[in-house]
Design a protein around this motif. Structure first.
Motif, PDB file in Angstrom:
ATOM      1  N   CYS A 118       0.964  -1.463  -0.062  1.00 25.66           N
ATOM      2  CA  CYS A 118      -0.066  -0.075   0.006  1.00 25.66           C
ATOM      3  C   CYS A 118       0.906   1.229   0.100  1.00 25.66           C
ATOM      4  N   TYR A 120       0.038   4.232   0.951  1.00 25.64           N
ATOM      5  CA  TYR A 120      -0.113   4.986   2.019  1.00 25.64           C
ATOM      6  C   TYR A 120       0.627   4.423   3.080  1.00 25.64           C
ATOM      7  N   PHE A 121       0.793   3.153   3.121  1.00 24.94           N
ATOM      8  CA  PHE A 121       1.642   2.671   4.428  1.00 24.94           C
ATOM      9  C   PHE A 121       2.999   2.901   3.845  1.00 24.94           C
ATOM     10  N   CYS A 129      -2.883   5.828   8.655  1.00 31.03           N
ATOM     11  CA  CYS A 129      -2.411   4.496   8.214  1.00 31.03           C
ATOM     12  C   CYS A 129      -2.680   3.723   9.529  1.00 31.03           C
ATOM     13  N   LYS A 131      -2.093   0.557   9.702  1.00 36.14           N
ATOM     14  CA  LYS A 131      -1.131  -0.411   9.810  1.00 36.14           C
ATOM     15  C   LYS A 131       0.018   0.171  10.452  1.00 36.14           C
ATOM     16  N   ARG A 132       0.486   1.468  10.030  1.00 37.53           N
ATOM     17  CA  ARG A 132       1.783   2.053  10.670  1.00 37.53           C
ATOM     18  C   ARG A 132       1.394   2.812  11.945  1.00 37.53           C
ATOM     19  N   CYS A 138      -7.330   4.853   7.819  1.00 39.68           N
ATOM     20  CA  CYS A 138      -7.306   4.247   6.517  1.00 39.68           C
ATOM     21  C   CYS A 138      -7.313   5.235   5.157  1.00 39.68           C
ATOM     22  N   CYS A 157      -8.685  -1.071   7.090  1.00 40.66           N
ATOM     23  CA  CYS A 157      -7.514  -1.318   6.245  1.00 40.66           C
ATOM     24  C   CYS A 157      -7.709  -2.391   5.134  1.00 40.66           C
ATOM     25  N   ALA A 159      -5.165  -2.779   2.834  1.00 46.60           N
ATOM     26  CA  ALA A 159      -3.824  -3.104   2.283  1.00 46.60           C
ATOM     27  C   ALA A 159      -3.606  -4.471   1.854  1.00 46.60           C
TER      28      ALA A 159
END
Length: 329
Positions: A118, A120-121, A129, A131-132, A138, A157, A159
Motif C-alpha cells: 500500500c 499510503y503505508f 494508516c 497499519k503504521r 485508512c 485497512c 492493504a
C-alpha cells in the motif's frame, strides 16, 4: 535513515535471543523489503540482526514433500527440478514474482514476510494508516486505491498482501517452521496470516523475535495438474491485479481434489475453500468453473478504485481452472 547497530549472529538461537530481547531490533535476510522500508522511514530499527549467513539454506527432498530453508533464495527454489514435475504452480509463481536480480537476493522466508505494498503505508507523510499508526484511519479507503484488497478488507485497512509465492504455497498446504526462545513449532500457512480486523498492525501470528527457519511444501500426488495465472497491468515485473493458483487432481474425467489460492485480492494470501468444495466430485466444465469463481469472490469490500476486481477475479479463476484442467470441454 537513522543510525543503527549491526549485528551478525553465529547461530539461529543467538539470532532469536538478540531480536527477542530488543523491541527495536529487526532481522535482515535478503534485504529486499527491510532496506527499502528503512530508507523510506517506515521502519526504524535501532538494531539490525543479519541472519544471511546462518545455515538455513538446506533443501530436503522426499517423495511427499520438499522442506526449504528460509534463507533459500527464490531463484534457488525455482531451479528445483521436482517443482517442474510435481508442483509447476509454485515454480510459475516464483518466476512471476520478481525480476531475476531480485530472485537471486530475496529469500523464501523474507518473501512470506514482506510488508504491504500500500502506497499510503509506505509514505510516512501520510498520517492516516492504521497499519503504521494504529487508530489513525485508512487513507486508502477514502482516497485513490487500485492495488488494494477486496477480500478480508474493511474500513480499518484494505492493504494488499503482494506475495505471489505465498498464494501458491497456501494452495499447496505449506507449513512454516518457527523458532523462538522457548522452542520450535509448525504452523500451516493458512493459519499464519491475520486479516486486519481491528488490529491491522498485526499481520501474522509471529511474536517479536520468532524466526521462520523453513517452509515445508507437500508435493501433490503424481498426475495432479497445477498452474499459476497472474493478471497485471504490464507483462514485465509488476504486482498482480489478480492472480490464481489452481491445483486439480482429475481422474476418469472427475475432479477428485481441488485447491485454490488467490492473490491481488486479499489482505492475506487467500484460500478459496468454498470453490474447492464445489469443484470436488464435479466434471471439469464452464458451468462448474463459473460457479466456483462466483463462490470464491463474495462478501467483498470495495471502494471505487477496486470495484473492478470483483469481475476480473472471477474471470481469472475461470481461466486458471480451464487452463489447468486441460481446456473446457
Amino acid at each position: 535513515m537513522r543510525e543503527f547497530a549491526f549485528v551478525r549472529p553465529t547461530n539461529v538461537e543467538q539470532a532469536v535471543e538478540l531480536v527477542t530481547g530488543d523491541p527495536d531490533a529487526a532481522y535482515l535476510a535478503g534485504g529486499t523489503t527491510l532496506v527499502d522500508l528503512m530508507k523510506d522511514g517506515v521502519l526504524r530499527p535501532r538494531r539490525v540482526v543479519d541472519i544471511a549467513r546462518l545455515p538455513l539454506r538446506e533443501v530436503i527432498r522426499t517423495d511427499h514433500a520438499v522442506t526449504v530453508g528460509a534463507l533459500t533464495t527464490m531463484e534457488e527454489l525455482a531451479a528445483e527440478p521436482v517443482l517442474a514435475e510435481r508442483a509447476p504452480v509454485l515454480r510459475e509463481a516464483l518466476l512471476a514474482g520478481a525480476s531475476t536480480q531480485l530472485r537471486n537476493m530475496a529469500t523464501i522466508g523474507g518473501n512470506l514476510l514482506q510488508r504491504a505494498r500500500c502506497r499510503y503505508f509506505r509514505d510516512p507523510s501520510v498520517r492516516a494508516c492504521n497499519k503504521r499508526s494504529p487508530g489513525s484511519g485508512c487513507a486508502a479507503v477514502d482516497e485513490s486505491a487500485r492495488m488494494h484488497a477486496i477480500l478480508g478488507a474493511g474500513e480499518s485497512c484494505i492493504a494488499l498482501h503482494a506475495s505471489d509465492l505465498a498464494v501458491a504455497l497456501v494452495a499447496l498446504d505449506a507449513v512454516v517452521h518457527l523458532q523462538g526462545t522457548t522452542g520450535t513449532r509448525r504452523v500451516p500457512l493458512t493459519e499464519f496470516y491475520r486479516v486486519p480486523g481491528s488490529t491491522p498492525e498485526r499481520e501474522n501470528v509471529l511474536e517479536h523475535g520468532q524466526l521462520i527457519t523453513a517452509v515445508e511444501i507437500p508435493l501433490p500426488a503424481a498426475g495432479t495438474a497445477s498452474g499459476y495465472l497472474k493478471i497485471r497491468d504490464r507483462a514485465s515485473y509488476e504486482f498482480a491485479l489478480v492472480s490464481a493458483a489452481a491445483v486439480l487432481e482429475i481422474r476418469d474425467g472427475v475432479i477428485h481434489d481441488a485447491r485454490m489460492g488467490l492473490g491481488g485480492v486479499g489482505t492475506i494470501p487467500w484460500r478459496a475453500p468454498t470453490a474447492e468444495s464445489l469443484l470436488r466430485g464435479a466434471r471439469p466444465g464452464t458451468g462448474v468453473f463459473r460457479a466456483a469463481a462466483a463462490s470464491a469472490i463474495r462478501d467483498t469490500f470495495t471502494v471505487p478504485g477496486t470495484a473492478f476486481k470483483v469481475a476480473l477475479a472471477r474471470r481469472t479463476i475461470e481461466r486458471a481452472l480451464s487452463t489447468v484442467s486441460g481446456g473446457t470441454p
